[in-house]
Design an enzyme around this catalytic site. Sequence first.
Site, PDB file in Angstrom:
ATOM      1  CE  LYS A 185      -7.722  -8.251 -40.395  1.00 45.68           C
ATOM      2  NZ  LYS A 185      -6.301  -8.140 -40.101  1.00 45.68           N
ATOM      3  CD  GLU A 203     -16.299  -8.864 -45.297  1.00 45.21           C
ATOM      4  OE1 GLU A 203     -15.801  -9.918 -44.866  1.00 45.21           O
ATOM      5  OE2 GLU A 203     -16.546  -7.875 -44.580  1.00 45.21           O
ATOM      6  CG  HIS A 207     -13.296   2.647 -43.624  1.00 48.46           C
ATOM      7  ND1 HIS A 207     -14.600   2.223 -43.739  1.00 48.46           N
ATOM      8  CD2 HIS A 207     -12.919   3.066 -44.860  1.00 48.46           C
ATOM      9  CE1 HIS A 207     -14.992   2.364 -44.994  1.00 48.46           C
ATOM     10  NE2 HIS A 207     -13.994   2.877 -45.690  1.00 48.46           N
ATOM     11  NE  ARG A 224      -4.085  -3.548 -32.388  1.00 41.53           N
ATOM     12  CZ  ARG A 224      -5.143  -2.764 -32.341  1.00 41.53           C
ATOM     13  NH1 ARG A 224      -5.607  -2.355 -31.164  1.00 41.53           N
ATOM     14  NH2 ARG A 224      -5.769  -2.371 -33.444  1.00 41.53           N
TER      15      ARG A 224
END
Length: 506
Positions: free
Chosen positions: A124, A208, A243, A300
């Site tokens: 990430k 973030e 999540h 994917r």
Amino acid sequence: MTDASLPEPINKVLIANRGEIAVRVMRTCQEMGLATVAVYSAPDRRAPHVRLADEAYAIGPAEANASYLDQEKILGVARQSGADAIHPGYGFLSENADFAAACAAAGVRFIGPSPEAIRAMGDKTAARELMQQAGVPMAPGTTDAVADATEGAAVAEDIGYPVLIKAAAGGGGKGMRIVHSPDNFARAMEMAQSEAEGAFGDGRVFIEKYIQQPRHIEFQIVADAHGNTVHLFERECSIQRRHQKVIEEAPSSVLTPEVRAEMGAAAIAAAEAVDYVNAGTVEFLVDADLNFYFMEMNTRLQVEHPVTEWITGIDLVAEQLRVAQGAPLSFSQDELTMNGHAIESRVYAEDPAAGFLPDPGPLTRHAPPSGLGVRVDAGVEEGGEVLIHYDPMISKLTTWAPTRQGAIDRMVRALDEYEVAGVTTTIPFCRFAMQHEAFRTGTFSTHFVDDHFTPEALHVDSAARDRLAAIAATLYYAETTADDPSLAPNGASPARASAWRQRRRL
């Protein structure tokens, strides 16, 4: 005449997966005239995907590490069966760059992107740096992993609370913590690092800015090896628990045509930044003012791809197979249009009233709905079992209609028609969401469950419960006395059981 620059055509596909996605891939392979190979763990030996395949091979015990995640066993089956391509589905080895490289080394086509693209987007922090260079909008934060809590706290103070601590090497909500004040930062970072290490073997995290009341909107992209990259519009995935998505729809109810075009262009730029080939999904967070920020790219096919297929008429697996054989995309961006609205409800063996805890077990009844505009992708069937070893998904129920309201109403009808017994499911929650004002009006965020759902919302009121109990008692009485007249009170003479019913009980 065959183009010598193209790879040899695919003849036999090994599906390195199980459940509904294995069944779904096999169906398209069969429509395209391709032979299929299933792999299965010991408890999956009678699973639907095993019976549907042309060939099936055992690969080990229930534990995924010794079966569906064992690269050598799967490549061994490819050699033994003569499969010339492997479709990984989603989960398991689908985003494993080493497996994609091992397929190439073994001379077996991996139906997905290159190992390089998987690696670039799988990390990430590396992905954030690439997206920054490509001009894709991102929430304020770090492009590199933070070394320790002191550095992380300084970053959080600089960009302003609340912040999101996220695992650098993973997804699916694991290794993720929301922090609202400096007092909680060190503990939250420690927990995120520990969870990331346990889930991905990599404890690195980055920071973030946390977007308040965000919506989770993703764009489906497909790219070929001839320089063509297109997007197939968006999917809204904001109804989540832990999540993780549970309800999706296409298109989103909030995007304007202008924002849709901007996000689509950003998704294409993200894919082109890593020379992406095949199907993938670029995920964004969108705030209340429709500002959007890159979140991650899933390299994917997604669980929720059926809603995109409904509104575009494109078989995404068929396109994956064509691209893997070196063919150009069968459509251009200008040829794609959105037709109607589609919604997906994920039917899990989970108990919504108990925090969505998994509830695996025997599936004593499974009677899915049908009818116009209804699609059910199921990985288990009546008489089978939702296994404790894997994701507890029973099926994906999708509906389509010309309008969003029509798709919602059709979903309510389909959920009411769906019969499942033996395990507790998310069907009641999905029905709750479909009927909630926030969902029906499109005024919701990723906090829908926290803001609107309580276990009490699923409870039947006492009067209705009494009526249901009376109906059940009446049906039970009719069922038992029809076969045994001695059970009928007051000398009643019940009707003789029908021949059809008697045959059913043999």
